[in-house]
Design a protein around this motif. Structure first.
Motif, PDB file in Angstrom:
ATOM      1  N   MET A   1       0.822  -1.206   0.000  1.00 28.52           N
ATOM      2  CA  MET A   1       0.000   0.000   0.000  1.00 28.52           C
ATOM      3  C   MET A   1       0.859   1.260   0.000  1.00 28.52           C
ATOM      4  SD  MET A   1      -2.413   1.605   2.966  1.00 28.52           S
ATOM      5  CE  MET A   1      -0.907   2.159   3.757  1.00 28.52           C
ATOM      6  N   ARG A   2       1.915   1.269   0.820  1.00 30.71           N
ATOM      7  CA  ARG A   2       2.762   2.461   0.921  1.00 30.71           C
ATOM      8  C   ARG A   2       3.377   2.814  -0.427  1.00 30.71           C
ATOM      9  NH1 ARG A   2       7.579   1.823   5.012  1.00 30.71           N
ATOM     10  NH2 ARG A   2       8.031   0.179   3.499  1.00 30.71           N
ATOM     11  N   PHE A   3       3.862   1.811  -1.151  1.00 32.34           N
ATOM     12  CA  PHE A   3       4.482   2.042  -2.458  1.00 32.34           C
ATOM     13  C   PHE A   3       3.492   2.686  -3.423  1.00 32.34           C
ATOM     14  CE2 PHE A   3       5.437   0.716  -6.793  1.00 32.34           C
ATOM     15  CZ  PHE A   3       6.778   1.054  -6.919  1.00 32.34           C
ATOM     16  N   PHE A   4       2.303   2.101  -3.538  1.00 31.91           N
ATOM     17  CA  PHE A   4       1.323   2.616  -4.495  1.00 31.91           C
ATOM     18  C   PHE A   4       0.656   3.898  -4.008  1.00 31.91           C
ATOM     19  CE2 PHE A   4       1.779  -1.755  -5.949  1.00 31.91           C
ATOM     20  CZ  PHE A   4       1.860  -1.561  -7.315  1.00 31.91           C
ATOM     21  N   ALA A   5       0.606   4.097  -2.696  1.00 32.30           N
ATOM     22  CA  ALA A   5       0.075   5.354  -2.165  1.00 32.30           C
ATOM     23  C   ALA A   5       0.981   6.522  -2.550  1.00 32.30           C
ATOM     24  CB  ALA A   5      -0.068   5.269  -0.652  1.00 32.30           C
ATOM     25  N   LEU A   6       2.277   6.309  -2.483  1.00 31.24           N
ATOM     26  CA  LEU A   6       3.230   7.347  -2.887  1.00 31.24           C
ATOM     27  C   LEU A   6       3.087   7.664  -4.374  1.00 31.24           C
ATOM     28  CD1 LEU A   6       6.331   6.147  -0.852  1.00 31.24           C
ATOM     29  CD2 LEU A   6       5.226   8.369  -0.621  1.00 31.24           C
ATOM     30  N   LEU A   7       2.920   6.622  -5.184  1.00 26.39           N
ATOM     31  CA  LEU A   7       2.687   6.836  -6.617  1.00 26.39           C
ATOM     32  C   LEU A   7       1.409   7.647  -6.838  1.00 26.39           C
ATOM     33  CD1 LEU A   7       3.475   3.537  -8.604  1.00 26.39           C
ATOM     34  CD2 LEU A   7       4.411   5.816  -9.013  1.00 26.39           C
ATOM     35  N   THR A   8       0.388   7.312  -6.092  1.00 23.43           N
ATOM     36  CA  THR A   8      -0.896   8.009  -6.206  1.00 23.43           C
ATOM     37  C   THR A   8      -0.759   9.489  -5.867  1.00 23.43           C
ATOM     38  OG1 THR A   8      -2.078   5.972  -5.580  1.00 23.43           O
ATOM     39  CG2 THR A   8      -3.285   8.057  -5.384  1.00 23.43           C
ATOM     40  N   ILE A   9      -0.032   9.788  -4.791  1.00 26.95           N
ATOM     41  CA  ILE A   9       0.147  11.186  -4.379  1.00 26.95           C
ATOM     42  C   ILE A   9       0.940  11.965  -5.429  1.00 26.95           C
ATOM     43  CG2 ILE A   9       1.192  12.701  -2.649  1.00 26.95           C
ATOM     44  CD1 ILE A   9       0.638  10.533  -0.580  1.00 26.95           C
ATOM     45  N   ILE A  10       1.958  11.335  -5.996  1.00 31.90           N
ATOM     46  CA  ILE A  10       2.770  11.992  -7.031  1.00 31.90           C
ATOM     47  C   ILE A  10       1.903  12.351  -8.238  1.00 31.90           C
ATOM     48  CG2 ILE A  10       4.625  11.630  -8.708  1.00 31.90           C
ATOM     49  CD1 ILE A  10       6.031   9.941  -6.520  1.00 31.90           C
ATOM     50  N   VAL A  11       1.096  11.397  -8.682  1.00 32.32           N
ATOM     51  CA  VAL A  11       0.193  11.655  -9.808  1.00 32.32           C
ATOM     52  C   VAL A  11      -0.842  12.715  -9.439  1.00 32.32           C
ATOM     53  CG1 VAL A  11      -1.617  10.630 -11.260  1.00 32.32           C
ATOM     54  CG2 VAL A  11       0.499   9.365 -10.823  1.00 32.32           C
ATOM     55  N   PHE A  12      -1.345  12.653  -8.213  1.00 34.48           N
ATOM     56  CA  PHE A  12      -2.333  13.636  -7.742  1.00 34.48           C
ATOM     57  C   PHE A  12      -1.768  15.051  -7.778  1.00 34.48           C
ATOM     58  CE2 PHE A  12      -3.982  16.072  -4.092  1.00 34.48           C
ATOM     59  CZ  PHE A  12      -5.294  16.239  -4.528  1.00 34.48           C
ATOM     60  N   LEU A  13      -0.529  15.207  -7.320  1.00 30.43           N
ATOM     61  CA  LEU A  13       0.089  16.528  -7.334  1.00 30.43           C
ATOM     62  C   LEU A  13       0.256  17.057  -8.752  1.00 30.43           C
ATOM     63  CD1 LEU A  13       2.846  16.225  -4.561  1.00 30.43           C
ATOM     64  CD2 LEU A  13       0.663  17.419  -4.433  1.00 30.43           C
TER      65      LEU A  13
ATOM     66  N   LEU B   1     -12.947  15.245 -10.576  1.00 28.87           N
ATOM     67  CA  LEU B   1     -11.807  14.744  -9.816  1.00 28.87           C
ATOM     68  C   LEU B   1     -12.285  13.921  -8.621  1.00 28.87           C
ATOM     69  CD1 LEU B   1      -8.796  14.575  -9.324  1.00 28.87           C
ATOM     70  CD2 LEU B   1      -8.897  16.773  -8.142  1.00 28.87           C
ATOM     71  N   GLY B   2     -13.339  14.387  -7.964  1.00 33.83           N
ATOM     72  CA  GLY B   2     -13.855  13.673  -6.806  1.00 33.83           C
ATOM     73  C   GLY B   2     -14.407  12.299  -7.146  1.00 33.83           C
ATOM     74  N   SER B   3     -14.896  12.139  -8.377  1.00 32.56           N
ATOM     75  CA  SER B   3     -15.466  10.852  -8.781  1.00 32.56           C
ATOM     76  C   SER B   3     -14.414   9.748  -8.846  1.00 32.56           C
ATOM     77  CB  SER B   3     -16.157  10.985 -10.143  1.00 32.56           C
ATOM     78  OG  SER B   3     -15.201  11.263 -11.163  1.00 32.56           O
ATOM     79  N   ALA B   4     -13.148  10.120  -8.782  1.00 35.23           N
ATOM     80  CA  ALA B   4     -12.070   9.124  -8.830  1.00 35.23           C
ATOM     81  C   ALA B   4     -12.087   8.200  -7.612  1.00 35.23           C
ATOM     82  CB  ALA B   4     -10.714   9.822  -8.935  1.00 35.23           C
TER      83      ALA B   4
ATOM     84  N   LEU C   1      -9.047  12.846 -19.738  1.00 29.69           N
ATOM     85  CA  LEU C   1      -9.554  11.531 -19.356  1.00 29.69           C
ATOM     86  C   LEU C   1      -8.408  10.606 -18.976  1.00 29.69           C
ATOM     87  CD1 LEU C   1     -12.043   9.721 -19.092  1.00 29.69           C
ATOM     88  CD2 LEU C   1     -11.705   9.040 -21.486  1.00 29.69           C
ATOM     89  N   LYS C   2      -7.278  10.737 -19.652  1.00 27.07           N
ATOM     90  CA  LYS C   2      -6.095   9.922 -19.355  1.00 27.07           C
ATOM     91  C   LYS C   2      -5.590  10.209 -17.944  1.00 27.07           C
ATOM     92  CE  LYS C   2      -1.390   8.966 -20.952  1.00 27.07           C
ATOM     93  NZ  LYS C   2      -0.340   9.316 -21.953  1.00 27.07           N
ATOM     94  N   GLU C   3      -5.553  11.474 -17.565  1.00 28.91           N
ATOM     95  CA  GLU C   3      -5.106  11.849 -16.220  1.00 28.91           C
ATOM     96  C   GLU C   3      -6.067  11.317 -15.161  1.00 28.91           C
ATOM     97  OE1 GLU C   3      -2.839  16.086 -17.211  1.00 28.91           O
ATOM     98  OE2 GLU C   3      -5.012  16.030 -16.877  1.00 28.91           O
ATOM     99  N   TRP C   4      -7.352  11.443 -15.428  1.00 21.96           N
ATOM    100  CA  TRP C   4      -8.352  10.940 -14.482  1.00 21.96           C
ATOM    101  C   TRP C   4      -8.235   9.429 -14.324  1.00 21.96           C
ATOM    102  CZ3 TRP C   4     -12.255   7.364 -14.724  1.00 21.96           C
ATOM    103  CH2 TRP C   4     -13.168   7.366 -13.666  1.00 21.96           C
ATOM    104  N   PHE C   5      -8.063   8.733 -15.438  1.00 14.57           N
ATOM    105  CA  PHE C   5      -7.971   7.273 -15.407  1.00 14.57           C
ATOM    106  C   PHE C   5      -6.735   6.815 -14.635  1.00 14.57           C
ATOM    107  CE2 PHE C   5      -6.401   3.260 -17.159  1.00 14.57           C
ATOM    108  CZ  PHE C   5      -7.513   2.440 -16.971  1.00 14.57           C
ATOM    109  N   MET C   6      -5.604   7.468 -14.873  1.00 13.75           N
ATOM    110  CA  MET C   6      -4.366   7.095 -14.179  1.00 13.75           C
ATOM    111  C   MET C   6      -4.503   7.287 -12.672  1.00 13.75           C
ATOM    112  SD  MET C   6      -1.324   5.908 -14.238  1.00 13.75           S
ATOM    113  CE  MET C   6      -0.977   5.887 -15.996  1.00 13.75           C
ATOM    114  N   PHE C   7      -5.071   8.412 -12.274  1.00 14.49           N
ATOM    115  CA  PHE C   7      -5.271   8.693 -10.854  1.00 14.49           C
ATOM    116  C   PHE C   7      -6.226   7.680 -10.226  1.00 14.49           C
ATOM    117  CE2 PHE C   7      -7.735  11.322  -7.665  1.00 14.49           C
ATOM    118  CZ  PHE C   7      -6.796  11.168  -6.653  1.00 14.49           C
ATOM    119  N   THR C   8      -7.347   7.423 -10.893  1.00 16.20           N
ATOM    120  CA  THR C   8      -8.334   6.464 -10.391  1.00 16.20           C
ATOM    121  C   THR C   8      -7.735   5.067 -10.293  1.00 16.20           C
ATOM    122  OG1 THR C   8     -10.110   7.743 -11.424  1.00 16.20           O
ATOM    123  CG2 THR C   8     -10.627   5.483 -10.772  1.00 16.20           C
TER     124      THR C   8
END
Length: 266
Positions: A153-165, A226-229, A177-184
């Motif tokens: 979880m920690r590894f992918f959570a960090l990836l998620t935060i990086i993409v979110f920023l 963004l919230g729908s992600a 749509l590509k950005e939304w899909f990657m984040f989701t």
């Protein structure tokens, strides 16, 4: 003649990561060979047994273990993957630190950056005897190496935060749509390993989007987009809860503040 200076901080950091990788690989391997308690206290072996022997799939890690068990040397391959996830989290912390520093327009020396990134991955709850007599395998865990689902979880959570920023500033004008899909996708994968991150991130995101909307920094439509992600990750959370609860409903997720302190292990 090449006059390029050697970055000794980076060289030392690489050697430090290699040493840490070898140590954690050995640690995780020993955890898989021993009981829950003992010299190498961990519940990793239990998670693996649930997936391999009991066919009890309640986390994405269960499927990972099941697949790795098809390969020879299961203990080595699983411990290798966990060690890679552990060291990879440090590298992702470096990337995250650089992105935050860039946004804040801070110039941070490499030595400081690598030191913070390395030791940030050692942050954990500290043991308070008055709170709980069971210092490790109990209601309060004080070790970030004991739980393999947390390591994933920690590894992918960090990836998620990086993409979110990367997308948070853009979403105000409209995200692709590509950005939304990657984040989701990343948020869903993170939740599939362990739901802890989502339970903190989703409310925080809701507050940030509300502040942006009320401050007229973005439109209601963009905020909702963004919230729908979080919808798919929340669905995954409910699936995990159903798997953990089983027919009897004896286990699962619950919101009970201070429940751990109210159920002391002694």
């Amino acid at each position: 003649m090449n006059n390029k200076k050697i970055n000794f901080s980076k060289v030392f950091f690489v050697f430090l990561l290699l040493a840490y990788f070898v140590l954690t690989w050995g640690l995780y391997h020993n955890q898989l060979l021993t009981d829950v308690t003992g010299l190498f206290e961990s519940d990793t072996a239990v998670h693996v047994r649930f997936a391999v022997e009991d066919r009890f799939f309640y986390s994405l890690s269960s499927y990972v273990y099941f697949l790795l068990d098809l390969l020879p040397g299961t203990e080595y391959t699983i411990s290798l993957l966990l060690a890679l996830m552990t060291v990879g989290s440090i590298l992702l912390t470096v990337v995250l630190f650089e992105k935050v520093s860039e946004k804040l327009e801070l110039k941070v020396p490499d030595t400081v950056k690598y030191t913070i990134a390395f030791f940030a991955n050692f942050v954990m709850a500290f043991y308070v005897k008055k709170a709980n007599q069971r210092h490790y395998i109990g209601y309060q865990s004080a070790n970030m190496w004991h739980n393999s689902t947390y390591i994933f979880m920690r590894f992918f959570a960090l990836l998620t935060i990086i993409v979110f920023l990367n997308i948070f500033e853009k979403y105000r004008e409209g995200m692709t749509l590509k950005e939304w899909f990657m984040f989701t996708f990343l948020l869903t994968i993170t939740t599939a390993f362990k739901a802890s991150f989502l339970t903190v991130f989703a409310p925080t995101l809701a507050i940030m989007l509300l502040i942006d909307f009320l401050g007229k920094k973005t439109s209601f439509l963009n905020a909702c987009k963004l919230g729908s992600a979080v919808f798919l990750p929340i669905a995954v959370l409910f699936l995990e809860n159903a798997a953990l609860s089983g027919i009897e409903g004896e286990t699962g997720y619950a919101i009970k503040p201070f429940a751990a302190l109210a159920q002391r292990g002694d």
